[in-house]
Design an enzyme around this catalytic site. Sequence first.
Site, PDB file in Angstrom:
ATOM      1  N   ARG A 154       1.326   0.638  15.272  1.00  0.00           N
ATOM      2  CA  ARG A 154       1.041   0.465  14.062  1.00  0.00           C
ATOM      3  C   ARG A 154       1.498  -0.578  13.342  1.00  0.00           C
ATOM      4  NH1 ARG A 154       5.946   4.134  10.710  1.00  0.00           N
ATOM      5  NH2 ARG A 154       4.679   3.486   9.021  1.00  0.00           N
ATOM      6  N   SER A 200      -0.932  27.230  -4.085  1.00  0.00           N
ATOM      7  CA  SER A 200      -0.500  28.705  -4.079  1.00  0.00           C
ATOM      8  C   SER A 200      -0.894  29.277  -5.520  1.00  0.00           C
ATOM      9  CB  SER A 200       1.420  28.782  -4.095  1.00  0.00           C
ATOM     10  OG  SER A 200       1.641  28.243  -2.940  1.00  0.00           O
ATOM     11  N   THR A 248       7.265  26.366   7.215  1.00  0.00           N
ATOM     12  CA  THR A 248       6.112  25.812   7.032  1.00  0.00           C
ATOM     13  C   THR A 248       4.857  26.774   7.525  1.00  0.00           C
ATOM     14  OG1 THR A 248       7.088  23.688   7.308  1.00  0.00           O
ATOM     15  CG2 THR A 248       4.946  23.804   7.066  1.00  0.00           C
ATOM     16  N   ASP A 250       7.474  22.770 -25.396  1.00  0.00           N
ATOM     17  CA  ASP A 250       7.389  21.413 -24.705  1.00  0.00           C
ATOM     18  C   ASP A 250       8.396  21.272 -23.708  1.00  0.00           C
ATOM     19  OD1 ASP A 250       7.228  18.616 -24.531  1.00  0.00           O
ATOM     20  OD2 ASP A 250       6.297  18.605 -26.687  1.00  0.00           O
ATOM     21  N   HIS A 293      15.133  12.169  12.843  1.00  0.00           N
ATOM     22  CA  HIS A 293      13.814  12.116  13.799  1.00  0.00           C
ATOM     23  C   HIS A 293      12.937  10.955  13.391  1.00  0.00           C
ATOM     24  CE1 HIS A 293      11.614  14.882  10.550  1.00  0.00           C
ATOM     25  NE2 HIS A 293      11.136  13.638  10.704  1.00  0.00           N
ATOM     26  N   HIS A 294      13.138  10.297  12.633  1.00  0.00           N
ATOM     27  CA  HIS A 294      12.475   9.231  12.057  1.00  0.00           C
ATOM     28  C   HIS A 294      12.987   7.905  13.330  1.00  0.00           C
ATOM     29  CE1 HIS A 294      10.179  10.368   8.720  1.00  0.00           C
ATOM     30  NE2 HIS A 294      11.149  11.223   8.607  1.00  0.00           N
ATOM     31  N   SER A 325      13.199   6.468 -13.314  1.00  0.00           N
ATOM     32  CA  SER A 325      12.081   7.162 -13.725  1.00  0.00           C
ATOM     33  C   SER A 325      12.007   8.742 -13.094  1.00  0.00           C
ATOM     34  CB  SER A 325      10.781   6.445 -13.494  1.00  0.00           C
ATOM     35  OG  SER A 325       9.875   7.405 -13.762  1.00  0.00           O
ATOM     36  N   SER A 326      12.225   8.596 -11.653  1.00  0.00           N
ATOM     37  CA  SER A 326      12.210   9.808 -10.941  1.00  0.00           C
ATOM     38  C   SER A 326      13.273  10.763 -11.359  1.00  0.00           C
ATOM     39  CB  SER A 326      12.030   9.761  -9.367  1.00  0.00           C
ATOM     40  OG  SER A 326      10.875   8.968  -9.044  1.00  0.00           O
ATOM     41  N   TRP A 340       7.439  -0.544   4.142  1.00  0.00           N
ATOM     42  CA  TRP A 340       8.026  -0.060   2.752  1.00  0.00           C
ATOM     43  C   TRP A 340       9.405   0.376   2.988  1.00  0.00           C
ATOM     44  CZ3 TRP A 340       9.161   5.092   1.465  1.00  0.00           C
ATOM     45  CH2 TRP A 340       9.158   6.059   2.484  1.00  0.00           C
ATOM     46  N   HIS A 342      13.667  11.669   4.345  1.00  0.00           N
ATOM     47  CA  HIS A 342      12.952  12.717   4.791  1.00  0.00           C
ATOM     48  C   HIS A 342      12.948  13.399   3.538  1.00  0.00           C
ATOM     49  CE1 HIS A 342      10.934  14.929   7.578  1.00  0.00           C
ATOM     50  NE2 HIS A 342      11.033  15.949   7.122  1.00  0.00           N
ATOM     51  N   HIS A 374       0.986  -1.169  -0.141  1.00  0.00           N
ATOM     52  CA  HIS A 374       0.059   0.014   0.060  1.00  0.00           C
ATOM     53  C   HIS A 374       0.908   1.260  -0.069  1.00  0.00           C
ATOM     54  CE1 HIS A 374      -2.741   3.326   1.289  1.00  0.00           C
ATOM     55  NE2 HIS A 374      -2.079   3.187   2.399  1.00  0.00           N
ATOM     56  N   GLU A 402      12.240  12.877   0.696  1.00  0.00           N
ATOM     57  CA  GLU A 402      11.098  12.301  -0.087  1.00  0.00           C
ATOM     58  C   GLU A 402       9.805  13.084   0.571  1.00  0.00           C
ATOM     59  OE1 GLU A 402      10.931  10.260  -2.664  1.00  0.00           O
ATOM     60  OE2 GLU A 402       8.861   9.681  -2.595  1.00  0.00           O
ATOM     61  N   TYR A 437       9.285  15.785   1.614  1.00  0.00           N
ATOM     62  CA  TYR A 437       9.133  17.044   0.890  1.00  0.00           C
ATOM     63  C   TYR A 437       8.964  16.994  -0.554  1.00  0.00           C
ATOM     64  CZ  TYR A 437       9.515  18.543   5.661  1.00  0.00           C
ATOM     65  OH  TYR A 437       9.404  18.725   6.707  1.00  0.00           O
ATOM     66  N   LYS A 492       4.595  29.740   5.089  1.00  0.00           N
ATOM     67  CA  LYS A 492       3.588  29.386   4.001  1.00  0.00           C
ATOM     68  C   LYS A 492       2.230  29.416   4.403  1.00  0.00           C
ATOM     69  CE  LYS A 492       5.268  27.258   0.756  1.00  0.00           C
ATOM     70  NZ  LYS A 492       6.195  27.467  -0.255  1.00  0.00           N
TER      71      LYS A 492
END
Lengths: 280, 528
Positions: free
Chosen positions: B452, B270, B330, B108, B304-305, B171-172, B144, B255, B79, B257, B259, B333
């Site tokens: 979890r 925006s 943040t 293009d 922090h993870h 790809s990314s 994951w 991390h 998932h 990722e 963002y 924003k």
Amino acid sequence: MLNRKVLSALGGLLAAVPAFAYESSYNLPHGVTQISEEVRGLHMQIFWICVVIAVAVFGVMIYSIVTFRKSKGAVADQTLLHSTKVEVIWTVIPVAILIFMAVPAAKTLVKMEDTRNAELSVKVTGYQWKWQYEYLGKGVSFYSTLDTDSNYARQTGSGIDPNTVKDYLLNVDNPMVVPVDTKVRLLLTGNDVIHSWWVPDFAVKKDAIPGFINEAWFKAEKVGRYTGQCAELCGRDHGFMPIVVTVVSKEDFAKWLAEQQAAAKTATTTAPAAATAAAL
Amino acid sequence: MAHADTHAADHHDHDHKPSGIGRWLFATNHKDIGTMYMVFALIMFFVGGAMALLIRLELFKPGMQFFDPGFYNSLVTSHALVMIFGGVMPAFVGLANWMIPLQIGAPDMALPRMNNYSFWILPFAFTLLISSFFTAGGGPAGGWTLYPPLSLQAGDSFPLTIFAIHMMGASSIMGAINVIVTIMNMRAPGMTLLKLPLFCWTWLITAYLLIAVMPVLAGAVTMLLTDHYFGTSFFNPAGGGDPVMYQHIFWFFGHPEVYILILPAFGVVSEIIPTFSRKPLFGYDAMVYATASIAFLSFIVWAHHMFTVGMPLSGQMFFMMSTMLIAVPTGVKVFNWTTTMWRGSLSFEPPMLFALAFLFLFTIGGFSGLMLAIAPADFQYQDTYFVVAHFHYVLVPGAVFAIMAGVYYWLPKWTGHMYSMSLAKWHFWLSTVSVNILFFPQHFLGLAGMPRRIPDYSTQFTDWNMVSSVGGFIFGFSQILFVVVIWQCVRGGEKATDKVWDGRMDGLEWTVSSPAPYHSFETAPEIH
Ligand SMILES: [Cu+2]
């Protein structure tokens, strides 16, 4: 019946919003250690800071949504483009709030990491999927596994209603036993994969990692039974390796320890005896 | 505008638009590729969503009713991989493909053939990933994050998962290179960087993040692969390896990722809020600098993870403080978006509704993020449903709502038709109400002690799990409305004007016809 349950649950959701801060089934427990109380204090402090900011920010948003509507004839003020002054204000104020928050958090963190002067050391090893507790220097060691009733009920399609099982999934055959008001140091490691030993009432969660020994400590101030679970995904039965810690009086602990030591001794003396008997 | 219309009309004739399957297989047109990315992402949202509903089905009540715990773990793992790499990221790349050339006045994307490769890798990557469910031992079940040693216990799904991740990464990176080259080289004359639309800005920064961290992920999973099959011991403690090192490397990718998943969402919002507030974005420069600060900070907060892995005290202090700092840009924003609405003239078309829901609900996710930054409290939150609630708030009513807002905003420009506003509003209200029923109670579950990634739980957690599952099913099935709205809009509907919305339309994309011409700007517009 199902509908009623769902409806009452939905009602509960609404009712829970104001009760959120106080009701322990929606919130962190106070726990039974000084650290767990401090951690809860930090949690509530940052929670209320967030609530205050939320009221202010959401308040402005809602006010804008209600007041400055095109349908009510509002005309956009095209001059409101930028303001260095407000940008500085809403940068500096959050920084100040964060410093205000960081100081007590850092203090508690220092205390949590201070494992010196422990009166009892227990080595905790995570296995797939059980825990082992070794009382260092006491000659006592045992495994702690999900209790039989829960284990029967949790098999896929067992048909046993978990509500009929006492302490479903939060019960073990051999709980860890520790004395009250005693600083207990845990030495945590994993045997196969990474596990994490978590008892919310002690505010202790530390990973049990193969090849590493992690340290944690707690000093429970109330006699009782405290439960927790493995908190790091460790494979198929990750959800089925609970932790139960029984906190007893110092006298009861001494008694328990003596019994365990005696049992351990008979185990080691009878085992060779049996082997000799078999050889004969 | 009359001029633009005739231009578009005769454009159609000498556009030599390729036809048939070849148009898609050999696509080099940014709009065709953008469309394929969006359709692919939509399919993946339904695949990943179906997995989520199976998870919520098993969690509806205590006891194991349907699945083996191992299969449950595979669902949880896949998932996440499907939603992150198959849903959110391709959706934003699709939006970038469609909108960046239109917003900067280019014909293009700069590298059209690479654009084709970067898309066509994805279906193969996800075929590999999903086919791993049918291998001996079932799908990937180690989460994951693929933490070793657990991930090394996987069966034949393991190499498939690793190769799928390699392919997604390639790809990314190609997509990111394309975005950077396009924005750097193909802006219309006069469009300086500080006149760049914010969607392009956030994507430019995201693209740099992608190039910086995707190779790190590729390196980490390659080391897992050699640990598993070639006898190395990078992470295997039995051979002197270090499983915690994997976590450091993984989160150094992971991390930023986070963002990568949210910055383009900031860009979309925006664009939309000024349009329907009929006022320019407040504090444009501050928004750009805040985005760049978030990107910079995202590289120094990864641990922090991992507060519970047993870092030295000084390490925990550093990562706590740096993480708290992220709240500052943040916050800037959120305050700027709010001030954009202040003294505006607001209307509430579907894109604005989704942008507003984003604003409220992403902020809730931001608050729980701030709570998670407090290391002593994080010990209680880590790996519980509180974290699940947190990142789903920033990713579902955050990133996903921003994608939906963007689709509702630009869909008439893409198809040339208006869509059913009432159906889109139904979609909005159903989604917004149910997403909160789905995720808000998970905060309570986490605080009350539910870890979890468990397939079954103690009976005290029953009520909130039921509520959450009910919300999940309403949310999931509401998304069918989204497909209906898009389908109807592609097929026909009231003709959209060039400007599409009755709002403040500053972007270049609103100066071309609806639907936008096949080659966006053959002569570059002048920006003053
Ligand atoms: Cu475990």
